[in-house]
Scaffold this active site. Sequence first.
Site, short mmCIF file in Angstrom:
data_model
loop_
_atom_site.label_atom_id
_atom_site.label_comp_id
_atom_site.label_asym_id
_atom_site.label_seq_id
_atom_site.Cartn_x
_atom_site.Cartn_y
_atom_site.Cartn_z
N HIS A 306 0.89 -1.31 -0.09
CA HIS A 306 0.00 -0.14 -0.04
C HIS A 306 0.78 1.06 0.27
O HIS A 306 1.89 1.52 0.63
CB HIS A 306 -0.74 0.03 1.26
CG HIS A 306 -2.06 0.97 1.29
ND1 HIS A 306 -1.91 2.29 1.17
CD2 HIS A 306 -3.36 0.63 0.64
CE1 HIS A 306 -3.22 2.92 1.03
NE2 HIS A 306 -4.01 1.82 0.84
N ASP A 363 -8.02 -5.12 -0.39
CA ASP A 363 -8.46 -5.88 -1.21
C ASP A 363 -8.32 -7.64 -1.13
O ASP A 363 -8.72 -8.48 -1.96
CB ASP A 363 -7.86 -5.42 -2.59
CG ASP A 363 -8.42 -3.99 -2.94
OD1 ASP A 363 -7.57 -3.31 -3.23
OD2 ASP A 363 -9.71 -3.94 -3.02
#
Length: 427
Positions: A306, A363
Amino acid sequence: MSTTATLEYNGEKYEFPVTVGTENEIAIDIKTLRAQSGIITLDPGYKNTGSCESAITYLDGEKGILRYRGYTIEELAEKADFLEVAYLLIFGELPTRDQLDKFHEDIKDQSVVDEDMKKILDSFPKSAHPMGVLASLTSALIAFNPSSVNVSSEEEMYRAIVKLMAKFPVLVAWTLRKKEGMPLDYGDDALGYVENIAKMMFKKPNKEYRKNDVVINALDKLLILHADHEQNCSTSTVRIVGSSHAGLFASISAGISALWGPLHGGANQAVIEMLEGIKADGGDTKKYMAKAKDKNDPFRLMGFGHRVYKNFDPRARIIKKAADEVLGDLGVTDPVLGIAKGLEKEALEDQYFVDRKLYPNVDFYSGIIYRALGIPTEMFTVMFALGRLPGWIAQWREMRLRNEPIGRPRQVYVGENKRTFIDIDKR
Ligand code: SDX
């Protein structure tokens, strides 16, 4: 703490004010940099560059903190419902019961979509990716709601906002039903906001609608967890498109397209496809871990890493726990859940991932729940967009109410110097 920062270059000194955020984030305000020095900054991907001041969402990537308007994601996921969180993000405060009821009534009043929109939907082949369909339908809404385009007053913005909060879920449901060859439904104003979405998406034409609290609660929680995430790629897209005063629907349509990318919201679909591929390949997670670390191999461990979180994504923790609960409640077993947990364990113990602070993101597990709810893989990013809608709206509204300037970054030109045109016969 110093209130200014000084840049020294070529014997010249330039001073800039320092802005300190609520959580003591420090930013050098370089609004006057070019005017003072003729110099610009360069920061591909904006990894070090703040685009705005915002009061909506706070992230601490090192500590794995996520708050919407000051409330932690853990509390909101546990105690609030999605429409309540949407109100909080957009208007800044948790609504009273009357405020929430009025917001919902105003939305219900706008929940019919012009029948001619179905002709646009029918023009798509069944094979069309739902994100492309949704982006197109969202943009097409402009043609049927012209008064929602050039809005500038808070009242006009409110009308455009409730229209979108009302019609977007219908478009999401229609996009799914089109893919499944099912009739298009308008839902039922007597139902709750998320319950109505579930009914529009899942009700079979030949069966009585039966409420399934496990499905509705799982959907509600997933939508809350996806609702906003400060200046991510798609939100920044919404803001920059909105900064040209292109209108709310056009800005959201652009955000949907940005979210579609597999490096962003498209990752939830890519995760399941990756896990299915590992399963089909005998479940050899070590082989795929090696591929993810091989610089010559374009394969990445989807759902990992991320830009901001260099610790656990707090949403991933909540979704991982919910995945076990939802699959248990629905009596569903999904072999890819075991593969996902195995991959996570290996990655968290692998030096490559540890050194780069790569953890599971929002996700990584979400697709496992969507799948258990009977949502097709290609619809996963559409579900992400449905959750992110109030966040996009809140960010667009904040940008417009603050009269932010049109977004127009500078560049460093590295092309050819001035040269003279040569006629084609002499080239
Ligand atoms: C979302 O921004 C947001 O807030 C987004 C989001 C939201 O709510 O809006 O949180 C939603 O988009 C989550 C992210 C979903 N994407 C994926 O899961 C795709 C896989 N992840 C990566 O592509 C990547 O981690 C990104 C795109 C998420 C972040 O990329 P960055 O910040 O540009 O980092 P990078 O590509 O520079 O990677 C740093 C290093 C590199 O290795 P080195 O060159 O230093 O040796 O880490 C490696 C990368 O190769 N790396 C990975 C990896 N992610 C980063 N290696 C293998 N697998 C991965 N997943």
